[in-house]
Motif scaffolding. Sequence first.
Motif, PDB file in Angstrom:
ATOM      1  N   SER A  79       7.992   8.670  23.441  1.00 23.96           N
ATOM      2  CA  SER A  79       7.772   9.768  24.370  1.00 23.96           C
ATOM      3  C   SER A  79       6.357   9.666  24.951  1.00 23.96           C
ATOM      4  O   SER A  79       6.139  10.002  26.113  1.00 23.96           O
ATOM      5  CB  SER A  79       8.082  11.111  23.708  1.00 23.96           C
ATOM      6  N   GLY A  80       5.405   9.145  24.164  1.00 27.06           N
ATOM      7  CA  GLY A  80       4.059   8.895  24.666  1.00 27.06           C
ATOM      8  C   GLY A  80       4.035   7.850  25.763  1.00 27.06           C
ATOM      9  O   GLY A  80       3.156   7.826  26.610  1.00 27.06           O
ATOM     10  N   MET A  81       5.015   6.952  25.745  1.00 20.31           N
ATOM     11  CA  MET A  81       5.115   5.927  26.774  1.00 20.31           C
ATOM     12  C   MET A  81       5.885   6.430  27.994  1.00 20.31           C
ATOM     13  O   MET A  81       6.127   5.672  28.939  1.00 20.31           O
ATOM     14  CB  MET A  81       5.836   4.686  26.223  1.00 20.31           C
ATOM     15  N   ASP A 123       6.387  -6.453  19.887  1.00 21.49           N
ATOM     16  CA  ASP A 123       5.108  -5.745  19.732  1.00 21.49           C
ATOM     17  C   ASP A 123       5.325  -4.311  19.249  1.00 21.49           C
ATOM     18  O   ASP A 123       4.585  -3.802  18.412  1.00 21.49           O
ATOM     19  CB  ASP A 123       4.335  -5.734  21.057  1.00 21.49           C
ATOM     20  N   TYR A 126       6.195  -4.455  15.629  1.00 22.09           N
ATOM     21  CA  TYR A 126       5.009  -4.810  14.844  1.00 22.09           C
ATOM     22  C   TYR A 126       4.123  -3.580  14.613  1.00 22.09           C
ATOM     23  O   TYR A 126       3.736  -3.273  13.487  1.00 22.09           O
ATOM     24  CB  TYR A 126       4.250  -5.902  15.599  1.00 22.09           C
ATOM     25  N   LEU A 127       3.855  -2.840  15.694  1.00 16.83           N
ATOM     26  CA  LEU A 127       3.016  -1.645  15.571  1.00 16.83           C
ATOM     27  C   LEU A 127       3.698  -0.568  14.740  1.00 16.83           C
ATOM     28  O   LEU A 127       3.067   0.079  13.905  1.00 16.83           O
ATOM     29  CB  LEU A 127       2.684  -1.077  16.953  1.00 16.83           C
ATOM     30  N   LEU A 130       3.356  -1.338  11.085  1.00 19.62           N
ATOM     31  CA  LEU A 130       1.995  -1.084  10.586  1.00 19.62           C
ATOM     32  C   LEU A 130       1.734   0.409  10.455  1.00 19.62           C
ATOM     33  O   LEU A 130       1.122   0.874   9.497  1.00 19.62           O
ATOM     34  CB  LEU A 130       0.961  -1.697  11.538  1.00 19.62           C
ATOM     35  N   MET A 131       2.208   1.178  11.447  1.00 24.94           N
ATOM     36  CA  MET A 131       1.973   2.622  11.419  1.00 24.94           C
ATOM     37  C   MET A 131       2.710   3.265  10.247  1.00 24.94           C
ATOM     38  O   MET A 131       2.173   4.146   9.577  1.00 24.94           O
ATOM     39  CB  MET A 131       2.441   3.256  12.733  1.00 24.94           C
ATOM     40  N   LYS A 135       1.063   5.246   7.187  1.00 24.09           N
ATOM     41  CA  LYS A 135       1.341   6.668   6.918  1.00 24.09           C
ATOM     42  C   LYS A 135       2.020   6.909   5.589  1.00 24.09           C
ATOM     43  O   LYS A 135       1.876   7.975   5.014  1.00 24.09           O
ATOM     44  CB  LYS A 135       2.213   7.248   8.041  1.00 24.09           C
TER      45      LYS A 135
ATOM     46  N   MET B   1       2.735  13.279  26.831  1.00 24.67           N
ATOM     47  CA  MET B   1       1.542  12.678  26.208  1.00 24.67           C
ATOM     48  C   MET B   1       0.922  11.686  27.180  1.00 24.67           C
ATOM     49  O   MET B   1       1.592  10.846  27.756  1.00 24.67           O
ATOM     50  CB  MET B   1       1.956  11.969  24.907  1.00 24.67           C
ATOM     51  N   GLU B   2      -0.367  11.789  27.384  1.00 27.58           N
ATOM     52  CA  GLU B   2      -1.071  10.842  28.242  1.00 27.58           C
ATOM     53  C   GLU B   2      -1.354   9.569  27.447  1.00 27.58           C
ATOM     54  O   GLU B   2      -1.295   9.554  26.233  1.00 27.58           O
ATOM     55  CB  GLU B   2      -2.390  11.473  28.717  1.00 27.58           C
ATOM     56  N   LEU B   3      -1.731   8.516  28.177  1.00 26.55           N
ATOM     57  CA  LEU B   3      -1.935   7.233  27.502  1.00 26.55           C
ATOM     58  C   LEU B   3      -3.053   7.267  26.465  1.00 26.55           C
ATOM     59  O   LEU B   3      -2.969   6.600  25.437  1.00 26.55           O
ATOM     60  CB  LEU B   3      -2.231   6.141  28.540  1.00 26.55           C
ATOM     61  N   LEU B   6      -1.575   8.579  23.419  1.00 27.87           N
ATOM     62  CA  LEU B   6      -0.695   7.579  22.804  1.00 27.87           C
ATOM     63  C   LEU B   6      -1.522   6.607  21.961  1.00 27.87           C
ATOM     64  O   LEU B   6      -1.206   6.336  20.799  1.00 27.87           O
ATOM     65  CB  LEU B   6       0.085   6.823  23.887  1.00 27.87           C
ATOM     66  N   TYR B   9      -2.850   8.300  18.907  1.00 24.53           N
ATOM     67  CA  TYR B   9      -1.791   8.511  17.915  1.00 24.53           C
ATOM     68  C   TYR B   9      -1.521   7.229  17.126  1.00 24.53           C
ATOM     69  O   TYR B   9      -1.414   7.247  15.900  1.00 24.53           O
ATOM     70  CB  TYR B   9      -0.519   8.987  18.625  1.00 24.53           C
ATOM     71  N   ILE B  10      -1.429   6.118  17.839  1.00 23.54           N
ATOM     72  CA  ILE B  10      -1.164   4.840  17.175  1.00 23.54           C
ATOM     73  C   ILE B  10      -2.339   4.485  16.260  1.00 23.54           C
ATOM     74  O   ILE B  10      -2.163   4.178  15.076  1.00 23.54           O
ATOM     75  CB  ILE B  10      -0.936   3.714  18.205  1.00 23.54           C
ATOM     76  N   ALA B  13      -2.806   6.227  12.870  1.00 25.32           N
ATOM     77  CA  ALA B  13      -1.903   5.836  11.793  1.00 25.32           C
ATOM     78  C   ALA B  13      -2.370   4.545  11.112  1.00 25.32           C
ATOM     79  O   ALA B  13      -1.920   4.217  10.025  1.00 25.32           O
ATOM     80  CB  ALA B  13      -0.484   5.664  12.333  1.00 25.32           C
ATOM     81  N   LEU B  14      -3.258   3.814  11.772  1.00 21.07           N
ATOM     82  CA  LEU B  14      -3.631   2.501  11.256  1.00 21.07           C
ATOM     83  C   LEU B  14      -4.944   2.500  10.485  1.00 21.07           C
ATOM     84  O   LEU B  14      -5.184   1.623   9.671  1.00 21.07           O
ATOM     85  CB  LEU B  14      -3.753   1.502  12.422  1.00 21.07           C
ATOM     86  N   ILE B  53      -3.071  -6.813  16.887  1.00 20.60           N
ATOM     87  CA  ILE B  53      -2.757  -5.379  16.914  1.00 20.60           C
ATOM     88  C   ILE B  53      -3.189  -4.776  18.252  1.00 20.60           C
ATOM     89  O   ILE B  53      -2.424  -4.061  18.911  1.00 20.60           O
ATOM     90  CB  ILE B  53      -3.436  -4.650  15.733  1.00 20.60           C
ATOM     91  N   ALA B  56      -0.825  -5.763  20.928  1.00 19.03           N
ATOM     92  CA  ALA B  56       0.442  -5.024  20.879  1.00 19.03           C
ATOM     93  C   ALA B  56       0.264  -3.640  21.506  1.00 19.03           C
ATOM     94  O   ALA B  56       1.124  -3.165  22.256  1.00 19.03           O
ATOM     95  CB  ALA B  56       0.944  -4.921  19.441  1.00 19.03           C
ATOM     96  N   MET B  57      -0.879  -3.013  21.253  1.00 20.91           N
ATOM     97  CA  MET B  57      -1.147  -1.709  21.880  1.00 20.91           C
ATOM     98  C   MET B  57      -1.243  -1.869  23.402  1.00 20.91           C
ATOM     99  O   MET B  57      -0.768  -1.033  24.150  1.00 20.91           O
ATOM    100  CB  MET B  57      -2.442  -1.096  21.326  1.00 20.91           C
ATOM    101  N   THR B  59       0.287  -4.057  25.212  1.00 22.16           N
ATOM    102  CA  THR B  59       1.643  -4.209  25.739  1.00 22.16           C
ATOM    103  C   THR B  59       2.275  -2.840  25.987  1.00 22.16           C
ATOM    104  O   THR B  59       2.843  -2.593  27.057  1.00 22.16           O
ATOM    105  CB  THR B  59       2.526  -4.986  24.735  1.00 22.16           C
ATOM    106  N   LEU B  60       2.156  -1.944  25.003  1.00 22.29           N
ATOM    107  CA  LEU B  60       2.818  -0.641  25.124  1.00 22.29           C
ATOM    108  C   LEU B  60       2.208   0.210  26.239  1.00 22.29           C
ATOM    109  O   LEU B  60       2.933   0.830  27.021  1.00 22.29           O
ATOM    110  CB  LEU B  60       2.782   0.119  23.800  1.00 22.29           C
ATOM    111  N   VAL B  63       3.336  -1.171  29.654  1.00 24.74           N
ATOM    112  CA  VAL B  63       4.705  -0.775  30.009  1.00 24.74           C
ATOM    113  C   VAL B  63       4.714   0.668  30.511  1.00 24.74           C
ATOM    114  O   VAL B  63       5.333   0.989  31.524  1.00 24.74           O
ATOM    115  CB  VAL B  63       5.654  -0.939  28.793  1.00 24.74           C
ATOM    116  N   ALA B  64       3.990   1.528  29.799  1.00 26.97           N
ATOM    117  CA  ALA B  64       3.967   2.938  30.169  1.00 26.97           C
ATOM    118  C   ALA B  64       3.309   3.125  31.542  1.00 26.97           C
ATOM    119  O   ALA B  64       3.800   3.877  32.381  1.00 26.97           O
ATOM    120  CB  ALA B  64       3.226   3.753  29.104  1.00 26.97           C
TER     121      ALA B  64
END
Lengths: 216, 83
Positions: A79-81, A123, A126-127, A130-131, A135, B1-3, B6, B9-10, B13-14, B53, B56-57, B59-60, B63-64
């Motif tokens: 949803s963030g995307m 990707d 993968y993320l 990890l998340m 968590k 949610m704005e980028l 996002l 948030y990611i 968690a890491l 990592i 990968a972020m 990439t996401l 796309v968004a």
Amino acid sequence: MSQNEFSGKTVDEAIGKGLAELGVARDAVKIEIVREPSRGLLGLGGEDALVRLTRVQVVAESAGDVANVAQEILETVLSGMGLPARVEILPDVSSEDEDSFVLNILGEDLSVLIGRRGETLRDLEYLARLMVTGKTGKSIRFIVDVEGYRTRRERQLRDLATRMAARVEEHRQPVTLEAMPPNERRIVHIALREHPRVKTQSIGEGDHRRVMILPQ
Amino acid sequence: MELDNLVAYIARALVEHPDQVEVNADERGGAITLELYVAQGDMGRVIGKGGRIANAMRTLVRVAAMREGKRVSLDVVTRVPGA
């Protein structure tokens, strides 16, 4: 005193107050004893116990909990995307590990999530892994799929492997498949692992790495 | 949610210090610049081996952003202790 410090006549009393105030269970916080209680001299200058409670991520207990956490994380990321999609939890039939599961993303117009040769999906997976590990503190393997794309692709690759192996056997000539990402090459290697008359190896570097099937 | 949300948030968690995660976003002429700030000790957790990592972020968020016809870049910046 900062918000997460609590005092009491004893350490236990201080912790109890803190948990009640935060409304959490004891295993949901990290407890530090800032100060043991002291009686002071002649009843003067005595100090209460002081503890600091820090909320920690609740560690998932079972694979089912991990799957639910993973589902929620993935839905939030999507949803963030700007791609509000539904995520379903499926059993991972291709794995021998019974804790493993599949998160299948359902929705309209999701090919952007797959990307060229499945790179975006890889990707994302993968993320997400990890998340989820970050968590829950558990590293349970799971697969992220989009509308069953991976499952279909895996079946295709296994069929291709079997057909090409038959050709190699017949002509006694090696066959080189098109370039594939690591997870896809792995599917081909595994599909032919038990084959009595052909063997497989990967050749080339990086984006150009391919599986070669050759007579044994 | 704005980028920026996002990415935050990611990243949260890491890392070991989620409270130190901050993302600045700047948009000019269809190009979004994101700066991800993390504690010094958490750099490796958001960059990864060979930048895997962070990539990968990227990439996401790409796309968004593409869905809105925008370009985006993401840099990881360490927080200076005490700043």
